[in-house]
Motif scaffolding. Sequence first.
Motif, short mmCIF file in Angstrom:
data_model
loop_
_atom_site.label_atom_id
_atom_site.label_comp_id
_atom_site.label_asym_id
_atom_site.label_seq_id
_atom_site.Cartn_x
_atom_site.Cartn_y
_atom_site.Cartn_z
N SER A 7 0.81 -1.27 -0.04
CA SER A 7 -0.03 -0.04 0.08
C SER A 7 0.80 1.33 0.14
O SER A 7 1.99 1.07 0.13
CB SER A 7 -0.96 0.02 1.35
N PRO A 8 0.28 2.37 -0.58
CA PRO A 8 0.83 3.75 -0.24
C PRO A 8 1.40 3.86 1.12
O PRO A 8 2.50 4.43 1.38
CB PRO A 8 0.00 4.81 -0.89
N GLU A 9 0.89 3.64 2.26
CA GLU A 9 1.12 3.84 3.70
C GLU A 9 2.23 3.12 3.84
O GLU A 9 3.36 3.67 4.61
CB GLU A 9 0.00 3.42 4.36
N PRO A 54 6.86 12.79 0.41
CA PRO A 54 6.33 11.69 -0.09
C PRO A 54 6.89 11.23 -1.33
O PRO A 54 7.16 9.95 -1.62
CB PRO A 54 4.81 12.08 -0.60
N LEU A 89 5.51 4.65 2.21
CA LEU A 89 5.88 5.93 2.72
C LEU A 89 6.27 5.89 4.28
O LEU A 89 6.80 6.72 5.04
CB LEU A 89 4.54 6.84 2.99
N VAL A 131 4.30 7.96 -9.50
CA VAL A 131 4.12 8.02 -8.15
C VAL A 131 3.09 8.51 -7.77
O VAL A 131 2.31 8.17 -6.94
CB VAL A 131 5.38 8.68 -7.61
N GLY A 132 2.56 9.71 -8.31
CA GLY A 132 1.32 10.27 -8.14
C GLY A 132 0.07 9.24 -8.23
O GLY A 132 -0.73 9.20 -7.43
N LEU A 147 0.28 6.68 -5.24
CA LEU A 147 -0.20 7.31 -4.04
C LEU A 147 -1.79 7.69 -4.22
O LEU A 147 -2.42 7.50 -2.95
CB LEU A 147 0.58 8.52 -3.62
N CYS A 153 8.78 7.54 -1.45
CA CYS A 153 8.18 6.48 -2.46
C CYS A 153 9.64 6.17 -3.31
O CYS A 153 9.72 4.87 -3.69
CB CYS A 153 7.04 7.01 -3.13
#
Length: 402
Positions: A204-206, A218, A209, A345-346, A349, A222
């Motif tokens: 996951s993004p979490e 961020p 990060l 990356v955007g 996320l 990442c």
Amino acid sequence: MTHTPRDIILLGSTGSIGTQTLDLVARNPDRFRVVGLAAGGGNPALLAEQALATGARTVAVAKGSAAQDLNLAFYAAAQQRGYSAGEFKVPEILAGPGAAAELAARPADIVLNAIDGAAGLTATLAALDAGRILALANKESLIIGGDLVTRRAKPGQIVAVDSEHSALAQALRGGAKEEVDKLVVTASGGPFRGRSREQLWDVSPEQALAHPTWSMGPLVTCNSATLVNKGLEVIEAHLLFDVPFERIEVVVHPQSIVHSMVQFVDGSTLAQASPPDMRMAISLALGWPHRVPDAAPAMDWTKASTWEFFPLDDAAFPAVRLAKQVGATGGTAPAVFNGANEECVGAFLGGRLRFPAIVDTIERVVAEHAGSASSQGGDLTLEAVLEADAWARARARELTAG
């Protein structure tokens, strides 16, 4: 030894590098003073407080609409400090996309560029053209600019802020250029070290990060998880130190104590070691070639510790291999690599792209560009770099649309 204070222009002052730089400056008023600050404009309250604390004469914001908010923030910050009307002077405010570049050309001894991403390129060029020493934390501007940047820089005009390149610069003092065998760039391995490619599809993004060692924004965090950041650092090392890509190696070092190493032709290796604290590298960039006492905590050699080193898993983390190919290609290829990455990356996320697909998508965009008529080698122009960056972002957005 007494030092004449160096005037600093700090670009990206509200970010992680920027705030650590201001902490260092505040503790060394006899060495450094801030004359200009720049930020995106998303946190006018912090920027105003920084300007009042440092006495900066000029403040730049990238968002033109943020100028009014910044003005109001100055008065609010002054009121909080107990200033009455007339007790403080509002700094000159520059606003708009070109504000940081305009500030970078103003009189100063050093411009520290800590702007995130490709947006820092014009400021890097402005600082170099104005003859300033460029303390470079914005690696992307050197990487995508390539020859465009290196042709403008005089010998010694660019001083790296990244801890890895600071370490290499320090270790390279230990021998002549012709005695260097290879550069060894260390990587923490990020939060997913040891996982196979198959195990990365559901992260996951979490989780991405949650870096185990460093506190960063961020994008960089990442990039550290994908190891794109290490790929960018390999290109940066090639451009800064003029060492061929085949003689630059990446090794995983989870403790982040050894920041990088130089291996010499006689078999000797010099490593730079310090706790993971960016203020050491920042202080050396601002004070280069002199060291700043007590810039950051030192190692405690009375305590037992273990340092580990592992080979890079290219199958799970192919970003370094791809970056070396892109760097060797040169031209606008690094701009395409970087622009596509920032968009991917955007998308990751934002929940529109799975983790391994970040580098997969970058590789596809790079391959498409290599086969296009707009691909360019040799000497670069700013227009070509910006065009390649814009194309790569647009193509990456097409490929990652939800």
